[in-house]
Design a protein around this motif. Sequence first.
Motif, PDB file in Angstrom:
ATOM      1  N   VAL A  60       0.877  -1.169   0.000  1.00 55.58           N
ATOM      2  CA  VAL A  60       0.000   0.000   0.000  1.00 55.58           C
ATOM      3  C   VAL A  60       0.918   1.223   0.000  1.00 55.58           C
ATOM      4  O   VAL A  60       1.631   1.461   0.972  1.00 55.58           O
ATOM      5  N   VAL A  61       0.897   1.972  -1.101  1.00 53.41           N
ATOM      6  CA  VAL A  61       1.873   3.039  -1.315  1.00 53.41           C
ATOM      7  C   VAL A  61       1.175   4.396  -1.339  1.00 53.41           C
ATOM      8  O   VAL A  61       0.287   4.633  -2.163  1.00 53.41           O
ATOM      9  N   VAL A  62       1.588   5.275  -0.446  1.00 53.11           N
ATOM     10  CA  VAL A  62       1.089   6.648  -0.416  1.00 53.11           C
ATOM     11  C   VAL A  62       1.962   7.492  -1.330  1.00 53.11           C
ATOM     12  O   VAL A  62       3.183   7.558  -1.132  1.00 53.11           O
ATOM     13  N   VAL A  63       1.357   8.133  -2.321  1.00 50.81           N
ATOM     14  CA  VAL A  63       2.111   8.912  -3.307  1.00 50.81           C
ATOM     15  C   VAL A  63       1.627  10.362  -3.289  1.00 50.81           C
ATOM     16  O   VAL A  63       0.483  10.647  -3.641  1.00 50.81           O
ATOM     17  N   THR A  64       2.500  11.273  -2.870  1.00 53.93           N
ATOM     18  CA  THR A  64       2.137  12.690  -2.949  1.00 53.93           C
ATOM     19  C   THR A  64       2.432  13.194  -4.361  1.00 53.93           C
ATOM     20  O   THR A  64       3.359  12.725  -5.020  1.00 53.93           O
ATOM     21  N   GLY A  65       1.605  14.141  -4.815  1.00 52.91           N
ATOM     22  CA  GLY A  65       1.733  14.560  -6.211  1.00 52.91           C
ATOM     23  C   GLY A  65       1.388  13.419  -7.141  1.00 52.91           C
ATOM     24  O   GLY A  65       1.858  13.359  -8.281  1.00 52.91           O
ATOM     25  N   GLY A  66       0.539  12.510  -6.678  1.00 56.25           N
ATOM     26  CA  GLY A  66       0.274  11.272  -7.403  1.00 56.25           C
ATOM     27  C   GLY A  66      -0.708  11.375  -8.545  1.00 56.25           C
ATOM     28  O   GLY A  66      -0.965  10.385  -9.222  1.00 56.25           O
ATOM     29  N   ALA A  67      -1.262  12.560  -8.795  1.00 56.22           N
ATOM     30  CA  ALA A  67      -2.260  12.696  -9.851  1.00 56.22           C
ATOM     31  C   ALA A  67      -1.658  12.992 -11.215  1.00 56.22           C
ATOM     32  O   ALA A  67      -2.354  12.940 -12.228  1.00 56.22           O
ATOM     33  N   SER A  68      -0.366  13.306 -11.269  1.00 48.93           N
ATOM     34  CA  SER A  68       0.255  13.626 -12.559  1.00 48.93           C
ATOM     35  C   SER A  68       1.758  13.372 -12.499  1.00 48.93           C
ATOM     36  O   SER A  68       2.323  13.159 -11.424  1.00 48.93           O
ATOM     37  N   GLY A  69       2.393  13.401 -13.664  1.00 52.28           N
ATOM     38  CA  GLY A  69       3.849  13.335 -13.746  1.00 52.28           C
ATOM     39  C   GLY A  69       4.476  12.098 -13.126  1.00 52.28           C
ATOM     40  O   GLY A  69       4.012  10.968 -13.314  1.00 52.28           O
ATOM     41  N   LEU A  70       5.547  12.321 -12.384  1.00 53.62           N
ATOM     42  CA  LEU A  70       6.281  11.223 -11.749  1.00 53.62           C
ATOM     43  C   LEU A  70       5.397  10.450 -10.790  1.00 53.62           C
ATOM     44  O   LEU A  70       5.472   9.219 -10.692  1.00 53.62           O
TER      45      LEU A  70
END
Length: 256
Positions: free
Chosen positions: A7-17
């Motif tokens: 289960v991975v929390v990704v900030t800025g996860g809506a676009s790009g990297l």
Amino acid sequence: MDLMNSVVVVTGGASGLGEATVRNVVANGGKAVIIDLNEELGNKLVESLGEDNVLFVKTNVVDEAEVQAVLTLAVEKFGKITANVNCAGIGNAHKTVSKKGPFELKAFKKVIDVNLIGTFNVIRLTAEKMTANQPNDTGERGVIINTASVAAFEGQMGQAAYSASKGGIVGMTLPIARDLAEYGIRVLTIAPGLFETPLLGGAPENVKAALGAMVPFPQRLGQPSEYAQLVQAIIENPMLNGEVIRLDGALRMQPK
């Protein structure tokens, strides 16, 4: 540790990297939690990958209450948090002194707040959740991966704020890795070079080509999928810890 059942929390996860990371996590059997301010893109990603695989909540990385709330929802929905990838960031371009006067302090502080303080805010709160995980066979409870930049090392003219924020991320990588070692949580940072991200998305093709030509090899902009590939390699290799990894095709930025 691998991506299957992670289960991975990704900030800025809506676009790009960040988006590339989310897509790779789900493609490899994991679940993703998107922290981002862009509701349109975040919701589209949930529609694309499925509500069973992705959770999105509009969240400001510098707001403690908002980050706590989405992490609580993540644990309720998926049962745990095993990794955190911090891609959220902003930039600006202002010389320390120009014809317009000195660099506005408010503008400098905003970049530090989002890029550095926001990253640390998410690190500390996700790490606390990870301490409750049962360790795996190698003693791991979690992995935290931050995003710096080659600007942390070779900042160009006008990049004082951006370079300072990314340099701060580089500087805190080892101390935090040491802080969290007793819990079996690894901490690393990726320092990308020139990548095909929304930051460069609006640039003309000839500008992108010229930027890509600055890279010794391969002579092109990096692809977000290549960042996501490195994230996966870091998660899967338990000996990687406390390090900053440049992902730049041997690029060394010039003054301007």
